[in-house]
Write an enzyme that holds these catalytic residues in place. Structure first.
Site, PDB file in Angstrom:
ATOM      1  N   HIS A  12     -24.133-129.376 -96.337  1.00 34.18           N
ATOM      2  CA  HIS A  12     -23.447-129.010 -97.573  1.00 34.18           C
ATOM      3  C   HIS A  12     -22.185-128.255 -97.179  1.00 34.18           C
ATOM      4  CE1 HIS A  12     -23.050-128.036-101.783  1.00 34.18           C
ATOM      5  NE2 HIS A  12     -22.867-126.769-101.455  1.00 34.18           N
ATOM      6  N   LYS A  33     -15.816-123.474-102.010  1.00 31.24           N
ATOM      7  CA  LYS A  33     -15.505-124.426-100.928  1.00 31.24           C
ATOM      8  C   LYS A  33     -14.506-125.485-101.388  1.00 31.24           C
ATOM      9  CE  LYS A  33     -19.862-125.398-100.431  1.00 31.24           C
ATOM     10  NZ  LYS A  33     -20.430-124.425-101.380  1.00 31.24           N
ATOM     11  N   ASP A  51     -18.362-131.606-100.683  1.00 31.33           N
ATOM     12  CA  ASP A  51     -19.758-131.457-101.081  1.00 31.33           C
ATOM     13  C   ASP A  51     -20.734-131.740 -99.942  1.00 31.33           C
ATOM     14  OD1 ASP A  51     -21.729-130.745-103.056  1.00 31.33           O
ATOM     15  OD2 ASP A  51     -22.291-132.855-103.067  1.00 31.33           O
ATOM     16  N   ARG A 105      -9.295-105.736 -90.127  1.00 31.05           N
ATOM     17  CA  ARG A 105      -7.899-106.185 -90.247  1.00 31.05           C
ATOM     18  C   ARG A 105      -7.542-107.197 -89.168  1.00 31.05           C
ATOM     19  NH1 ARG A 105      -2.526-102.445 -89.748  1.00 31.05           N
ATOM     20  NH2 ARG A 105      -1.041-104.133 -90.065  1.00 31.05           N
TER      21      ARG A 105
END
Length: 144
Positions: A12, A33, A51, A105
């Site tokens: 997935h 996504k 997907d 960071r």
């Protein structure tokens, strides 16, 4: 589940490519996504898969492909399934994990194992620059 053994897996996720280098986007349902893939595509990237992504190990490279039934389709929440020109395949150069937030960071270089091979890993970044940063990472790489 992240496959770390074998020569093939269907997972997935989404995958786009920039300059011939694949970005595999992972995360739970609703994490963004497809939205991130659409952002990269709007900046010149090409769709590989949305997907579901087939991963195939070829030597020291993990190749991303789209299952035939989903080829050329990407979901845009609130709009539906959209058609897009898609690449047949791309070598995975970078994984973006949207399930984990980056809190540093200047983070250390991370890796994830896909089909037993190490691949560079980026955690979900804050701010509006994440897609731009991933795009530049794929184009130019990262300084150690």
């Amino acid at each position: 589940m992240i496959p770390n053994a074998g020569n093939f897996a269907n997972i997935h996720g989404s995958c786009v490519a920039v300059a011939g280098r694949g970005l595999l986007i992972l995360g739970p349902s609703g994490a963004g996504k497809s939205a991130l893939a659409l952002q990269i595509m709007a900046l010149g990237g090409q769709l590989v898969a949305d997907d579901r992504v087939d991963l195939l190990r070829q030597g020291d490279t993990v190749i991303a492909r789209c299952p035939v039934a989903l080829r050329g389709l990407i979901e845009a929440r609130g709009l539906g399934l959209l058609r897009a020109e898609a690449l047949e395949a791309a070598p995975v150069a970078l994984v973006a994990d949207l399930a984990q937030a980056e809190t540093t960071r200047l983070p250390e270089q991370r890796q994830i194992k896909l089909l037993g091979l190490p691949v560079a890993l980026a955690l979900r970044g804050g701010g509006d620059h994440f897609a731009y940063g991933l795009l530049q990472y794929l184009r130019g790489g990262r300084v150690a």
